[in-house]
Design an enzyme around this catalytic site. Structure first.
Site, PDB file in Angstrom:
ATOM      1  CG  ASP A   1     -58.188  17.984  24.847  1.00 33.14           C
ATOM      2  OD1 ASP A   1     -58.238  19.003  25.534  1.00 33.14           O
ATOM      3  OD2 ASP A   1     -58.244  17.977  23.603  1.00 33.14           O
TER       4      ASP A   1
ATOM      5  NE  ARG B   1     -64.346  25.828  20.342  1.00 38.33           N
ATOM      6  CZ  ARG B   1     -63.255  25.342  20.887  1.00 38.33           C
ATOM      7  NH1 ARG B   1     -63.325  24.332  21.707  1.00 38.33           N
ATOM      8  NH2 ARG B   1     -62.088  25.846  20.581  1.00 38.33           N
TER       9      ARG B   1
END
EC number: 7.6.2.1
Lengths: 366, 1147
Positions: free
Chosen positions: B404, B613
């Site tokens: 991940d 992000r």
């Protein structure tokens, strides 16, 4: 109050405790064992360490082998087959006309010639071939507690002894197939003196069984009671026996269950061809050889049938050394292994030497 | 009074109180979709046909057994295992049929195995009972007819009202023991319930128990004497789960709705499916081979026996007659029992003890992982966790690593980096010093270019302050009992700027469900807008002008991963209704006016490539009509019992349209410590690393560069929606075209990859990296036509297998699992490992052969579902390269050795049949048969399999390539198995025939006395025990004192035991077979010499092999040495914060 730690996990094998772990510091202990850092010896087999070992093995084994081989060769052994299969054989008649019930024993005499004198103690063996003493049904067909002198087992032999446990509703003592089939040929040796007289050679009946067997494992019922006949009261002899167990030997110390012939027979052989110690001819004092060179005759009271299963009977005379009876196998094996090791050592040394050089060269060229 | 309460059942909190209910469950036992609960057991008067409901009690039963059923149930369970059952059958055969060995020989080991397992399971069950009791006997307060009654937890019934109040209608809980999320969650009481508990008459209707922790649908009917019954919706925010802990709240009252085994916690603790390791599959295959050997041996012996018996005089010679019973037995039955007897005689070839030893090795071996101090993380004060010990060795076999991104490769420790308002970029430079510039007029904003209008700026910041679900952690003076402060992982605000803030914020911290939100709120604070917290449905914010503004929070449109955005609807003091929305660019851009998009898109993309992000922020004014519509829609949807989710989603989508974009934010997610090194080591070890993330491509790509998964010479093959749309043609066609093109490039043109060469030193070769996104992946997997689908899948797999790294972005959790499954089932069935930290990784963790959870910030779900949990990504390296490698080598050796030692144990016994008339006569005494596997040879191999380090750990860690040496189950393939079998056969033959020739003359003692069959067996057995033990000693490369102790100890024990066993007339034995056999054997020089010779001869080939291998070794070693070590090239990589990928070019 703490949050519930419902921690038991349904898992095959491992249980983990996973509470709200922040509360407990679970720093693993820094021990050598837990960190897999136990001090350890890390041997590496290299040509360097193995080479000396090879040479040592070679140097050790070859002498041992030679010693064994020589010893084995020095052991004198004489073997004679007296089964009487051939019509020419002296025992042919006996072997043909065999019957368990014959009251008159069949005897035969086989002459033989010893080319060498036997200097030390001579051991007399009888040998049987194709006789499966190691057959499972046979091996288990005995009752060791009966043989140990247990009075209860004497009267109620173990079920293992079937079908040799009872005869005519009387318990058989000693019970079982092994006892029942005890070797019962009588072998006698005569020296045919060159002057024509026939001298019987004294055969010693004791010292042929393991000491522990005779003194601990086997014992007569009633302890050391002198009256063996009374001790075996109520039992019957094994079907194939000619005499009851308490009548095996005149010597009290060699009678009943502690008869050495019997004990020797009861130690079942490992292979279908085997020999068992029969008698010992002790060395006479002085320089006289135990068995001088010359003519002998073997007198056999032929009781034991082997033809039905194509067996063979032999009589073996052998001297004994520290390694036991004659057996060239060990000596040859030791010499072979020793030489192989030595040879490998040499080969390895060569390779090692070559490789080492090549490596050094390679290093330099780098 | 503690402010901490733990819940022992799921209950609906209702600080004021509640009342009665109706049961709809009819007389039939039909399962209904919902349950109804009478609050406080007060039957409502308007329902005469009241049938008492049958709910389970609140007792938790996690234990399997009770004292009474332990024995039968445990035995039943145990004999369901094939191996145990096999041995039981053998045992029964021994009891029933007349067999060569007594039932004790196989009964004793079996009893031992069964007892050990039973004790272990019993102990585990006892622990469960204890845990159950702790939970079940916990005292609680129940309100019965207005009285407070203390009860034990297990006596709570559904419908009981429990006390545990705060004037406010909220309470905070943490669910640390449920999913590990220790952040405080706000739960709400049912609106409009009366304050008076006595008069409350209500029923609750809710769904049947289901395990999803975050879903709950229910409805509460409140009957008031004078009014229509009011209906209130109940959602997960009204439900307190068993296992959660009350924080900052003193007392609440609630009604129990799920109890005992029906609570969500209990429902979630159902066992996982058992994973089986490759080693176990190998064991089973070998077992089959040995079973075949066993059966064929038995068959051969049976046939030969009857052939032999046909010879005259052999079947029943006069000296060895059969019993009457034997004579009467039917021939075929006899043959059958003979076959069974041979099976019994040879059954030791399949070792009972191997199963026990393997289990013990796995169980004990796994402790080394938990004990490893290198896995201890001082931050969370935890080490590694082993959830299953069955897979230890699988750690040494990993070929594919699926990781991940967020929280795994990166730290999930968000930091606000910059924002973009109306197209202008604002970069926050230095948190520490910049505060000097904090002044009302100037603003803290360091202007890069021009500034956006002040109005826009403030709107943006207000949006940041309002659009979230963050809670302000209360300062100590407000909640007195805050001893739990230490326990909370709350992002405390640092020392910065405190003096400047209004008084009560000394210890201000924010609590949120996602770290992004906290980062954003803190970011806004830096620019002067501080969120002060809630005051019952009102949000307070402190503006730059030090004004406190209040907004009434009307609705929260929660975040979910499908929508990828969240919104709030607030009403300002002036009465405007505003909707603020934040979310991923892809989900926001289509919902805003297009002309605004372009200016911001550029910034967002730039931020994304830098590895940040990004989130976009939008807003819209709602007029009264719009609001009323939305409000009604939301309320209606929330009350729905069925399809609530879908209905809500529809309303959300409807409301969140036509917004205007204000700006975007960039938050940095730092890389994990040593992420790049770890990844490089994994690749060096021959593992293929795939990054599966839900994040957007640019962000993920930059993370990949930062982790050195992609390098400057990596040619990227992109298969994303963007590349598909490039050609302007239909996507399907383009997909086909690209797949074929990439396939040609990566598979066909690529030179055949040699196994030994890794990319680190073959950089001349072309490296490929493959990028695919979720949408394209679903096109590949679910192509319109069936035939294409499998073809695409194949092409895709082939491309991926030839790429060094693969990046899959925009993945839904299920897609992650799909990919893992696809690779897992591909050709050669490679061993896969998934590593992740969040709930979205659970599916792939469960799917992969080995699932690793990281004890990260996103809760404990991943850890709970994993097989192994580690605190940090960097620990993966040691876990695989050192622990995994060692475990594999250990267990592989263990398995091979076990088969070997039992083969050369039984082979002489088999050969002996040829010499004993196929009569099933055992060669060894029963004691030896029984003890061989239990006592004489078990401990050395167990010690070896726990302690062996054929290469020490440091070397393993430094040379990742060593891992390739054992790849593909290298030590348990047929080759090595054949070798070991051959070795076993060789040893067996040698033992038997060596002694056979020795017994050519059984007069082996110097007094002329002869040896019998038991001496024969004992000599063989002595050689056997010494040889197999010394063989292991030869293989041992790591001699700790334990090894010395058990190896020499075992041999000494054997000698001691033999003396002892043969030294006494054992009264309970029917036959004194071994009486003084051993001692007599030792008195024979020949026996000594033969034993030494045979042992040496057996070990000689082994020694030679090792030496010859070593002779070839130096060259190989040198070659290895010349290769650059993987460590050196990573020096540069240690800059973990590297956010641009320019750094990676410098290498």
């Amino acid at each position: 109050m703490m949050a519930s730690s419902y921690t038991a996990k349904e898992e095959d094998g491992h249980i983990t405790v996973s509470g709200p772990g922040a509360l407990r510091s679970r720093k693993p202990e820094n021990t050598a064992f837990k960190q897999q850092r136990l001090p350890a010896w890390q041997p590496i087999l290299t040509a360097g360490t193995v080479l000396p070992a090879f040479f040592i093995i070679g140097l050790l084994f070859i002498p041992i082998g030679i010693g064994l081989f020589v010893t084995s060769n020095n052991i004198k052994e004489f073997e004679i087959d007296y089964t009487g299969v051939d019509a020419s054989s002296p025992c042919y008649n006996c072997s043909q006309s065999f019957s368990w019930n014959s009251s008159r024993p069949c005897t035969c005499s086989i002459p033989f010639y010893l080319e060498q004198p036997y200097e030390s103690n001579v051991y007399v063996y009888y040998g049987l071939s194709n006789f499966y003493q190691n057959h499972r049904r046979y091996v288990k067909s005995r009752d060791d507690s009966q043989l140990n002198g247990d009075p209860k087992s004497l009267m109620e032999p173990s079920k293992e002894c079937e079908p040799y446990a009872f005869h005519e509703n009387k318990p058989i003592a000693p019970c079982g197939a092994i006892a029942n089939s005890m070797f019962n040929d009588t072998l006698e040796l005569f020296y045919n003196d060159p002057n024509g007289t026939k001298v019987q050679i004294l055969l010693n009946t004791t010292g042929i069984a393991w000491w522990t067997d005779k003194h601990v494992k086997f014992g007569n019922p009633g302890g050391n009671s002198p009256n063996l006949t009374a001790a075996f009261q109520g039992t019957t002899k094994p079907i194939n026996w000619r005499r009851p167990v308490f009548d095996l030997d005149a010597d009290e110390a060699n009678n009943g269950f502690i008869n050495e012939d019997f004990i020797v027979w009861m130690r079942t052989a490992a292979l279908p061809t085997f020999r068992k110690l029969y008698r010992i001819i002790n060395k006479k004092s002085g320089m006289v050889p135990t068995l001088p060179r010359g003519n002998y005759s073997l007198e056999v009271v032929y009781n034991y049938p082997v033809r039905s299963f194509e067996g063979r009977k032999r009589m073996i005379l052998s001297t004994i050394s520290w390694m036991g009876g004659k057996n060239p196998f060990l000596g040859i094996a030791y010499i072979t292994v020793g030489s192989v090791c030595f040879f490998l050592g040499v080969v390895l040394l060569l390779i090692h030497h070559k490789c080492g050089n090549r490596n050094n060269n390679a290093d330099i060229s780098n | 009074m503690s402010s901490l309460l733990s819940f022992y059942l799921d209950l609906v909190p209702s600080p004021p109180c509640l009342r009665c209910f109706v049961l709809q469950l009819g007389r039939d036992e039909r399962r209904v979709d919902s349950r109804s609960i009478c609050v406080g057991h007060r039957s409502s008067s308007n329902n005469e046909a009241f049938i008492p409901p049958k709910f389970c009690d609140n007792r938790i039963v996690s234990s399997k057994y009770t004292i009474w059923n332990f024995l039968p149930k445990n035995l039943f369970e145990q004999f369901r295992r094939i191996a145990n059952f096999y041995f039981l059958i053998i045992f029964l055969v021994q009891v029933i049929v007349d067999t060569p060995t007594s039932p004790v020989t196989s009964g004793l080991p079996l009893v031992f195995v069964i007892t050990v397992t039973a004790i272990k399971q019993g102990y585990e069950d006892w622990l469960r009972h204890k845990a159950d009791n702790e939970v079940n006997k916990y005292p609680v307060t129940v309100l019965e007819q207005g009285r407070r009654v203390r009860k034990e937890s297990e006596k709570i019934k559904v419908g009981d009202v429990l006390e545990s109040s705060r004037d406010d209608d909220t309470c905070f809980v943490t669910t640390a023991s449920l999913d590990g999320e220790s952040n405080h969650k706000t739960h709400y009481t049912v609106p409009d319930t009366e304050k008076d508990l006595e008069s409350l008459n209500a029923t609750i209707e809710c769904e049947q128990p289901q395990p999803d922790l975050y879903k709950f649908v229910g409805r509460m009917h409140i009957y008031k004497t004078d009014q229509e019954p009011a209906v209130r919706s109940l959602g997960p925010e009204n439900l307190l789960l068993k296992g959660s802990t009350l924080k900052n709240t003193q007392t609440i009252c609630g009604v129990a709705i799920y109890t005992g085994m029906e609570t969500k916690m209990a429902l979630n603790y159902q066992g996982k499916s058992q994973k089986r390791s490759a080693v176990e599959k190998s064991i089973n295959a070998f077992l089959l081979v040995y079973l075949c050997i066993l059966v064929s041996k038995a068959l051969l012996c049976t046939i030969l026996k009857y052939v032999w018996q046909n010879n005259p005089g052999q079947d029943e010679p006069w000296y060895n007659e059969k019993t009457q019973r034997e004579k009467d037995t039917n021939l075929y039955l006899k043959m059958f029992t003979d076959f069974l007897s041979f099976m019994v005689l040879f059954n030791f070839i399949i070792p009972v003890s191997m199963y026990v030893t393997v289990e013990m090795q796995k169980f004990l071996g796994s402790f080394f992982i938990t004990w490893d101090k290198d896995f201890f993380d001082p931050e969370i004060k935890e080490g590694a966790l082993v959830n299953t010990s069955d897979l230890n060795e699988e750690l040494g076999q990993v070929e594919y690593v699926f990781t991940d991104k967020t929280g795994t490769l990166t730290q999930n420790n968000m930091e606000f980096i910059e924002c973009c308002i109306d197209g202008f970029q604002y970069k926050y430079q230095d948190a520490g010093t910049d505060l000097d510039g904090f002044c009302v007029t100037d603003g803290p904003v360091n202007k890069v270019q021009h500034k956006a209008g002040r109005e826009k700026e403030e709107l943006f910041l207000r949006a940041l302050c309002l659009c979230h679900t963050v809670q302000v952690k209360e300062s100590p003076e407000q909640g007195q009992g805050q001893r739990d402060g230490l326990m909370d992982q709350v992002d405390g605000l640092g020392a910065d700027g405190e003096g400047l803030h209004p008084p009560p914020q000394e210890q201000r911290g924010f609590i949120a469900s996602s770290p992004d939100e906290v980062a954003l709120v803190k970011g806004a604070m830096r620019y002067g807008f501080t969120f002060l917290g809630f005051e019952s449905k009102t949000m307070k914010i402190l503006t730059r002008d030090n004004d406190v503004e209040r907004y009434e929070l009307l609705h929260v449109l929660n975040f979910d991963p499908v929508r990828r955005r969240m919104s709030v609807i607030v009403r300002s003091k002036s009465g405007d209704t505003l909707l603020f929305c934040k979310g991923a660019d892809s989900s926001i851009f289509p919902r805003v006016r297009q002309e605004e998009v372009e200016r911001i898109r550029m910034n967002v993309e730039r931020n994304a490539t830098e590895g940040y992000r990004t989130l976009c922020v939008a807003y819209k004014y709602l007029n009264a009509e719009e609001y009323a519509q939305a409000d009604a829609g939301l309320r209606e949807a929330r009350l729905a019992l069925q399809d609530r989710e879908e209905k809500l989603m529809a309303v959300y989508n409807q409301v969140e349209t036509g917004m205007s974009l204000i700006g975007a934010t960039a938050v940095e997610d730092r890389l994990q410590e040593e992420a790049a090194e770890t990844m490089e080591a994994l690749q060096g070890a021959g593992m293929k690393v795939w990054v599966l993330t839900g994040d957007k491509m640019e962000t993920a790509k930059s993370t990949c560069y930062a982790c050195r998964l992609f390098q400057k010479n990596t040619e990227l093959l992109e298969l994303t929606v963007r590349t598909l749309e490039d050609g302007g043609r239909r996507r399907e066609e383009r997909l086909h075209e690209l797949l074929v093109e990439y396939h040609k490039k990566a598979v066909q043109d690529a030179p055949p990859v040699k196994a030994g060469v890794t990319r680190a030193w073959s950089s001349a070769n072309h490296d490929y990296g493959f990028i695919i996104d979720g949408a394209t992946l679903s096109m590949v997997l679910n192509s319109s036509s069936e035939s294409n689908s499998s073809r695409y899948k194949n092409l895709f797999l082939q491309i991926c297998q030839n790429c060094t790294s693969v990046l899959c972005c925009r993945m839904a959790p299920l897609q992650k699992a799909q990919i893992v499954k696809m690779v897992k089932n591909s050709k050669g069935s490679p061993i896969t490992l998934s590593i992740g930290d969040g709930a979205n990784d659970v599916s792939m963790i469960l799917e992969a052969h080995v699932g690793i959870g990281i004890k990260g910030k996103e809760g404990r779900q991943a850890v709970r579902n994993s097989d192994y949990a580690i605190p940090k990504l960097k620990h993966l390296k040691k876990l695989l390269l050192a622990h995994g490698h060692l475990y594999y080598v250990r267990i592989a050796h263990l398995v091979q050795y076990f088969f070997y030692k039992n083969l050369c144990f039984i082979l002489p016994q088999f050969l002996y049949q040829f010499f004993c008339g196929y009569s099933q006569q055992p060669l060894y005494d029963a004691a030896y048969l029984t003890m061989y596997n239990i006592c004489f040879t078990s401990l050395p191999i167990l010690a070896y399999s726990l302690l062996e380090q054929h290469i020490c750990m440091e070397v393993l860690l430094d040379n990742a390539t060593l891992y390739r040496g054992i790849a593909k189950n290298g030590m348990l393939r047929w080759g090595p198995f054949f070798y070991w079998t051959l070795l076993g056969v060789f040893h067996g033959l040698l033992f038997f025939f060596g002694v056979r020739y020795l017994f050519g003359n059984p007069a082996l003692q110097d007094n002329g006395q002869v040896f019998g069959n038991w001496s024969y067996g004992t000599i063989v057995f002595t050689v056997l025990v010494f040889t197999v033990t010394l063989k292991l000693a030869l293989d041992t490369r790591h001699w700790t004192w334990i090894n010395h102790f058990v190896i020499w100890g075992s041999l000494a024990f054997y000698v001691f035991f033999s003396f002892f066993w043969g030294g006494i007339i054992w009264p309970f034995l029917k036959q004194q077979r071994l009486y003084f056999v051993f001692a007599n054997m030792l008195s024979s020089v020949s026996a000594w010499l033969a034993i030494i010779l045979l042992i040496l001869l057996s070990l000689l080939p082994e020694i030679l092999l090792v030496v010859f291998r070593k002779l070839r070794g130096p060259n190989a070693g040198q070659m290895k040495h010349r290769l650059p070590s993987s460590g050196t090239s990573t020096i540069f990589m240690l800059s973990q914060t590297a956010s641009t990928h320019s750094f990676s070019w410098t290498d």
